[in-house]
Motif scaffolding. Structure first.
Motif, PDB file in Angstrom:
ATOM      1  N   UNK A   1       0.863  -1.190   0.000  1.00  0.00           N
ATOM      2  CA  UNK A   1       0.000   0.000   0.000  1.00  0.00           C
ATOM      3  C   UNK A   1       0.892   1.230   0.000  1.00  0.00           C
ATOM      4  N   UNK A   2       0.643   2.173  -0.889  1.00  0.00           N
ATOM      5  CA  UNK A   2       1.396   3.420  -1.004  1.00  0.00           C
ATOM      6  C   UNK A   2       0.449   4.585  -0.787  1.00  0.00           C
ATOM      7  N   UNK A   3       0.804   5.483   0.164  1.00  0.00           N
ATOM      8  CA  UNK A   3      -0.013   6.662   0.460  1.00  0.00           C
ATOM      9  C   UNK A   3       0.872   7.892   0.281  1.00  0.00           C
ATOM     10  N   UNK A   4       0.452   8.846  -0.557  1.00  0.00           N
ATOM     11  CA  UNK A   4       1.314   9.982  -0.892  1.00  0.00           C
ATOM     12  C   UNK A   4       0.504  11.242  -1.148  1.00  0.00           C
ATOM     13  N   UNK A   5       1.216  12.343  -1.412  1.00  0.00           N
ATOM     14  CA  UNK A   5       0.626  13.626  -1.826  1.00  0.00           C
ATOM     15  C   UNK A   5      -0.426  14.125  -0.848  1.00  0.00           C
ATOM     16  N   UNK A   6      -0.053  14.172   0.433  1.00  0.00           N
ATOM     17  CA  UNK A   6      -0.905  14.726   1.487  1.00  0.00           C
ATOM     18  C   UNK A   6      -2.238  13.995   1.630  1.00  0.00           C
ATOM     19  N   UNK A   7      -2.278  12.776   1.207  1.00  0.00           N
ATOM     20  CA  UNK A   7      -3.510  11.994   1.345  1.00  0.00           C
ATOM     21  C   UNK A   7      -3.800  11.712   2.814  1.00  0.00           C
ATOM     22  N   UNK A   8      -5.060  11.615   3.121  1.00  0.00           N
ATOM     23  CA  UNK A   8      -5.508  10.988   4.358  1.00  0.00           C
ATOM     24  C   UNK A   8      -6.160   9.667   3.975  1.00  0.00           C
ATOM     25  N   UNK A   9      -6.086   8.714   4.874  1.00  0.00           N
ATOM     26  CA  UNK A   9      -6.692   7.409   4.601  1.00  0.00           C
ATOM     27  C   UNK A   9      -6.842   6.668   5.914  1.00  0.00           C
ATOM     28  N   UNK A  10      -7.773   5.743   5.950  1.00  0.00           N
ATOM     29  CA  UNK A  10      -7.959   4.840   7.089  1.00  0.00           C
ATOM     30  C   UNK A  10      -7.634   3.434   6.616  1.00  0.00           C
ATOM     31  N   UNK A  11      -6.556   2.873   7.153  1.00  0.00           N
ATOM     32  CA  UNK A  11      -6.045   1.586   6.718  1.00  0.00           C
ATOM     33  C   UNK A  11      -6.120   0.664   7.923  1.00  0.00           C
ATOM     34  N   UNK A  12      -7.047  -0.262   7.928  1.00  0.00           N
ATOM     35  CA  UNK A  12      -7.269  -1.044   9.130  1.00  0.00           C
ATOM     36  C   UNK A  12      -7.594  -2.503   8.807  1.00  0.00           C
ATOM     37  N   UNK A  13      -7.032  -3.384   9.603  1.00  0.00           N
ATOM     38  CA  UNK A  13      -7.363  -4.821   9.580  1.00  0.00           C
ATOM     39  C   UNK A  13      -7.050  -5.494   8.257  1.00  0.00           C
ATOM     40  N   UNK A  14      -6.014  -5.014   7.548  1.00  0.00           N
ATOM     41  CA  UNK A  14      -5.567  -5.659   6.320  1.00  0.00           C
ATOM     42  C   UNK A  14      -4.431  -6.645   6.610  1.00  0.00           C
ATOM     43  N   UNK A  15      -4.260  -7.604   5.733  1.00  0.00           N
ATOM     44  CA  UNK A  15      -3.112  -8.497   5.769  1.00  0.00           C
ATOM     45  C   UNK A  15      -2.247  -8.191   4.552  1.00  0.00           C
ATOM     46  N   UNK A  16      -0.999  -7.772   4.808  1.00  0.00           N
ATOM     47  CA  UNK A  16      -0.113  -7.285   3.754  1.00  0.00           C
ATOM     48  C   UNK A  16       1.166  -8.112   3.824  1.00  0.00           C
ATOM     49  N   UNK A  17       1.491  -8.854   2.772  1.00  0.00           N
ATOM     50  CA  UNK A  17       2.656  -9.722   2.894  1.00  0.00           C
ATOM     51  C   UNK A  17       3.286 -10.040   1.538  1.00  0.00           C
TER      52      UNK A  17
END
Length: 726
Positions: free
Chosen positions: A594-610
């Motif tokens: 997951x990539x978050x950029x450019x002053x973004x806001x986001x809610x990232x919860x309960x994911x499985x990242x591998x």
């Protein structure tokens, strides 16, 4: 004798307030204290009420201050029990300043406070950008100077609802504090003149206090300007406190200010706030009518036990329905057909969930319109049948190859009859389907856009159901959704787009569920320009771009998707506005997870990242997400990489078995808050900080990493560490 202004001395002529008064910032504390329970305020909000402010201040006391520590009434007292949903709201602003106010729980996801507590959003025309880097809701802080027994809950920096005139703001809180602390009930009613009140809050950021001695409504209780006037003692930090009437312990106002020229404090009545707020109206059970006072029953008269109310149950079911979708709405209508939102649910079902079971008569003998490419039907081409069809027509398409683009302006059904692979709509230099009808359905077709600057399906207005099709495009995106009223895209195979898979823009609306989306040159799903889809249960893979790309101005809800083997980030948020990314599997990406950029806001919860080639989560260029309860493991580099001014709150994540660091932070202005995570079994240190990066790192379990807990380089900035297990 205490000299205090009470309700009995406030008379009818006190209604003129200073319209030009300017709300001031909340009280401040040292930025290094953010995340702590016991803090020392720097100043009291509201200033001195000088000539520029017209006497308007945010808080004031009357005579001898009698805002008492609530613990003095005993831990099991009615006051303490009533105050459990009330907490302190701590804010760390992007400009390095700080602030705290009072807030209280209204449902399982939201808290309520004053608009003026978050002044950063006043510079944003949309009223939604808070200017807050991080925020937390401190609950259970009732013992002065002691932090035990308290809980901290992360608050999203993104505004849910706000209104400057009514001075209220609704914020999203994570972790559902209502399960432990409950919630306050809101009343659509004004207090009586001189009625006794309570105000519970956190004056000057200290432990919870209650104002009850001399705390009452004025006479009249409501001023000519629509303010609830009261004599309750408050100080800086009380902004956002509930005004509670004693008769039923319900909230009838939101405290926010005082006027030292006339000597009283003010609140905004709930009778003004509730009709303006969708969130609060739903929290109150959807009702905006005043509750009748309980009847006075003689002692000799037996009191019948009333039947249990279904209001709260129906409100809860409504919230679940919004998350579940069609099946949830149907269950809600079946159980709560007379509840506030039942008519809305029926419209959703009719528009997005209903599949007609019988075809209306459209030909002279009452049968459906038939299309057969080789003859024997009513038409040779689907497009010709659509042009001739009346509203509500059912068009049955038999095996064959059809080559004309279709323009749908009336509600109809286009249904394949036979094997989908044998029913082929193949169009060049035109859209496969241009849809602007108010409703309808397309199902059971193989559709191929064969080239030219056209989309496959162009949903440009109205609403449609697109299900159980095989769709590809050699032109533009396979499906484009823009400026429409609604749409459902489900159980399709969407593949091999010469550009993207599904592109939503210009406030496009759709529920995208249970599709197989793969093989596109650009993103499988791209969202921008105010589009806000619900994307759930899809498989997005083998693309040359990202699986999901929330581009500038995009938002939406992305849940239970499986995203894998894409050439760019599995999910990218670039200039996005607080999308919710929850319960997804993001794996085996050729770059990051997951990539978050450019002053973004986001809610990232309960994911499985591998098992991604780059960082499982990358935060950069001023992005400021809330990252909670994710598992990030088995990455080929660091699990989390924060750089180029990245921020964010990372809380209660499990991070393990990554090839580099658990979390790597670098570059000036990169200053995350890393709290209560478990980071272990990584090849290098759990956390590395360098190149002027800073941040707060507290209460993390960092034991069990091969190279140790921290690597703080000599060129790192101000790093605050406390309470970590190393």
């Amino acid at each position: 004798m205490r000299q205090v202004v009470t309700a009995l001395t406030l008379l009818t002529g006190i209604g003129a307030f200073a319209a030009q008064a300017t709300a001031q910032a909340p009280a401040e504390f040292d930025p290094n204290d953010f995340g702590k329970i016991v803090i020392q305020p720097r100043q009291v909000a509201g200033g001195g009420g000088g000539s520029d402010s017209g006497g308007f201040v945010l808080e004031q006391a009357f005579g001898d201050y009698q805002n008492e520590p609530i613990i003095e009434y005993g831990e099991n007292s009615p006051a303490v029990r009533l105050g459990r949903p009330i907490g302190r709201l701590d804010m760390l602003f992007n400009n390095g300043k700080t602030g705290f106010c009072t807030a209280f729980i209204v449902d399982d996801q939201h808290i309520l406070t004053n608009h003026h507590c978050i002044p950063g959003m006043d510079g944003d025309p949309s009223g939604q950008v808070s200017g807050v880097q991080a925020a937390q809701f401190v609950a259970g802080f009732i013992k002065p100077g002691r932090a035990e027994g308290t809980d901290r809950y992360t608050v999203s920096p993104q505004i849910v609802e706000t209104n400057r005139e009514l001075d209220y703001t609704v914020l999203r809180v994570f972790g559902n504090p209502s399960t432990k602390y409950g919630k306050l009930e809101l009343a659509m009613a004004d207090p009586e003149d001189a009625e006794f009140l309570w105000i519970i809050g956190h004056p000057q950021g200290q432990a919870q206090h209650i104002s009850r001695e001399g705390c009452a409504a004025a006479t009249p209780a409501i001023s000519e300007e629509g303010k609830l006037v009261h004599s309750c003692d408050t100080l800086g930090g009380n902004s956002g406190s509930p005004v509670i009437r004693l008769s039923d312990k319900r909230v009838i106002g939101l405290h926010h200010a005082g006027d030292n020229r006339t000597g009283f404090n003010m609140a905004i009545p709930m009778t003004r706030i509730l009709p303006q707020s969708k969130v609060l109206k739903a929290a109150a059970g959807g009702a905006v009518v005043a509750a009748a006072p309980p009847p006075v029953v003689p002692k000799s008269t037996p009191v019948a036990t009333p039947p249990p109310s279904t209001t709260n149950a129906c409100s809860a079911l409504w919230n679940e329905a919004k998350a579940v979708g069609c099946a949830g709405y149907e269950a809600y209508v079946a159980e709560c057909g007379n509840h506030t939102f039942a008519s809305m649910a029926r419209r959703v079902i009719e528009r997005e969930c209903s599949i007609p079971t019988a075809a209306p008569p459209e030909t002279s003998d009452g049968t459906a319109i038939t299309v057969k490419a080789n003859g024997g039907g009513d038409y040779f081409e689907i497009a010709d049948a659509v042009s001739a069809a009346a509203d509500g027509a059912r068009i049955e398409v038999h095996p064959g190859r059809y080559t004309k683009g279709i323009d749908v302006t009336r509600p109809i059904e286009i249904i394949g009859v036979g094997a989908m692979k044998d029913i082929v709509l193949a169009v060049k230099e035109d859209n496969l389907i241009e849809w602007t009808a108010s409703s309808g359905r397309v199902s059971g077709l193989t559709m191929i856009q064969e080239g030219g600057q056209y989309f496959g399906i162009h949903l440009a207005g109205g609403s449609m159901i697109l299900e159980d099709n095989d769709i590809s495009s050699k032109g533009l995106g396979v499906i484009a959704v823009r400026g429409n009223e609604g749409g459902t895209i489900r159980r399709n195979t969407i593949h091999d787009g010469a550009q993207g898979g599904i592109f939503l823009f210009e406030k496009g609306k759709a529920t995208i569920e249970d599709n197989d989306i793969f093989g596109h040159r650009l993103a499988a799903i791209e969202v921008k320009d105010g589009a806000a889809p619900i994307v759930r249960g899809n498989s997005l893979y083998d693309g040359e771009g990202s699986g999901i790309f929330v581009n500038e101005g995009g938002t939406g809800r992305y849940e239970n998707n499986t995203v894998y083997n894409n050439a760019l980030a599995g999910i990218e948020v670039k200039g996005g506005k607080d999308p919710l990314i929850t319960s997804n599997i993001v794996r085996n990406g050729l770059q990051g997870g997951i990539l978050v950029s450019e002053k973004s806001t986001a809610r990232i919860e309960s994911n499985t990242i591998y098992a991604n080639a780059f960082a499982g989560l990358e935060i950069k260029t001023g992005a400021n997400p809330v990252v909670w309860n994710n598992t990030m493991r088995d990455g080929h580099q660091s699990a989390v990489y924060i750089h180029e001014g990245g921020k964010g709150v990372l809380e209660e994540n499990i991070i393990h078995n990554n090839a580099f660091y658990g979390i790597s932070v670098r570059d000036p202005n990169s200053r995350p808050i890393i709290r209560e995570n478990k980071i272990f079994d990584n090849v290098y240190e759990a956390i590395r900080v360098r190149l002027s990066a800073a941040g707060t790192y507290e209460n993390n379990d960092l034991s069990g990493n091969k190279a140790g807990a921290f690597l703080i380089e000599e060129d790192a900035g101000d790093v605050l560490r406390m309470g970590n297990k190393e």
